[in-house]
Design an enzyme around this catalytic site. Structure first.
Site, PDB file in Angstrom:
ATOM      1  CE  LYS A 257      -1.481  -2.672   2.832  1.00 14.67           C
ATOM      2  NZ  LYS A 257      -1.904  -3.446   3.989  1.00 14.67           N
TER       3      LYS A 257
ATOM      4  CD  GLU B   4      -8.574  -6.103  -7.026  1.00 19.10           C
ATOM      5  OE1 GLU B   4      -9.025  -5.738  -8.104  1.00 19.10           O
ATOM      6  OE2 GLU B   4      -9.007  -5.663  -5.941  1.00 19.10           O
TER       7      GLU B   4
ATOM      8  CB  VAL C 252      -8.216  -1.973  -1.715  1.00 17.79           C
ATOM      9  CG1 VAL C 252      -9.559  -1.740  -1.038  1.00 17.79           C
ATOM     10  CG2 VAL C 252      -7.422  -0.675  -1.761  1.00 17.79           C
TER      11      VAL C 252
ATOM     12  CE  LYS D 199      -5.977  -2.376   3.235  1.00 14.83           C
ATOM     13  NZ  LYS D 199      -6.248  -3.273   4.381  1.00 14.83           N
TER      14      LYS D 199
END
Ligand code: HSE
Length: 343
Positions: free
Chosen positions: A127, A151, A154, A226
């Site tokens: 992230k 992908e 999150v 996120k």
């Protein structure tokens, strides 16, 4: 049959989950998609780096991981630096799975810039670089016709990004709200069963949900990252971590949980971002939801997100948000998307 050669940067939970899936399902992927995914290099802090241009069998890597050493694994090169592997190996996809740093994004950011510079596709579940530097990396990738798969950043393999980007963006996404951190949702669920906060956190660590530094989870930074990723990628809002009104769950006691239960409510750590005519609101906040609320029933490490759209109203997706196999599968989703794009 098209072959994709992968260099794995990092071999923790996600890398091992990916290796297990490749070991078990490569024949299925070849048969169904006409695609082969071959690991040619692996770079780790704990056991060093291996590069074998002809391929390193995933099962052998998993056995080496269990044994705590790669001494028995046959590899042509053991002394290449991570940068050399990224730039000079025959890998065409760099799978970046090093540890997450939500302040500097390093070392992943340096690895990803090197990969793009060397003309290689990137897939990541990290992230840090995506929350902090996605627009810059996307611009470079586009100029070189490369793909960046994110992908796994999150809701692990639950296709929160792909669903929204491929199918919902045209409907006008105006708001996203959900349970975006598996560790905190697991802790809050366990506390409802009278398990103390510290014990529940330890369980989440043992199950591989928690970040290496669990403050990232319990203080809300992971969920905030996120929210930033969703705002940037799906809503065109150039938010940063500083834009998120963030609070975690570490102050909640068993008494707080009990008080909510007595009022027919449940504590959930809710991340949300909403576009307004005049700007946006974005937050991560522990919130008491009535038990009748759709998100109140989402328990354990499960995540959920509700996208509010102009044309379709609300769409809710519920699924795993963390875990070894679950996040390993997110890498497969991005590989298959890359394969579709290249075919
Ligand atoms: N620590 C994260 C979580 C992992 O608990 O949701 C998945 O991003």
């Amino acid at each position: 049959m098209k072959t994709y050669r992968l260099a794995l940067i990092g071999f923790g939970n996600v890398g091992q989950g990916l290796a297990q899936i490749l070991h078990e399902r490569s024949a299925f992927f070849a048969e169904t998609y006409n695609a082969r995914f071959e690991v040619v290099a692996i770079c780790t802090l704990s056991k060093g780096n291996l590069y074998h241009p002809a391929g390193l069998p995933p099962q052998t890597l998993l056995e080496g991981q269990s044994a705590g050493s790669w001494a028995k694994i046959h590899a042509d090169h053991r002394d290449w630096s991570t940068n050399e592997v990224i730039v000079n190996s025959n890998a065409d996809v760099i799978v970046e799975l090093s540890y997450t740093d939500l302040e500097t994004a390093e070392p992943a950011l340096t690895y990803m810039r090197a990969a793009l510079g060397a003309g290689k596709h990137i897939i990541t579940a990290n992230k840090g670089p995506v929350a902090l530097h996605y627009p810059e990396m996307l611009a470079t990738a586009r100029s070189k016709n490369l793909q960046i798969g994110v992908e796994g950043t999150v809701m692990s393999g639950t296709p929160a990004i792909t669903l929204a980007m491929d199918s919902l963006m045209g409907a006008g996404v105006t708001k996203a709200m959900g349970i975006l951190n598996g560790t905190t949702n697991y802790i809050l669920t366990q506390m409802e069963h009278n398990i103390a906060y510290a014990d529940a956190l330890q369980e989440a660590q043992e199950k591989g949900y928690a970040e290496a530094n669990p403050s990232g989870d319990v203080d809300g930074y992971d969920a905030a990252a996120k929210v930033v990723i969703i705002a940037n990628l799906l809503m065109g809002l150039p938010l940063t971590m500083a834009d998120i009104d963030r609070k975690g769950i570490s102050h909640l006691t068993l008494d707080d949980i009990q008080a909510a239960q007595n009022a027919n409510e449940r504590w959930k750590l809710i991340g949300s971002v909403e576009k307004h005519d005049s700007g946006f609101t974005a937050s991560v906040q522990p919130t008491r939801l009535p038990v009748s609320h759709p998100l109140a029933g989402v328990a354990g490490a499960t995540n959920a997100i509700t996208y509010t759209t102009d044309l379709l109203g609300d769409i809710t997706l519920i699924g795993p948000g963390a875990g070894r196999q679950e996040t390993g599968y997110a890498i497969i989703e991005d590989l298959l998307a890359l394969h579709r794009q290249q075919s």
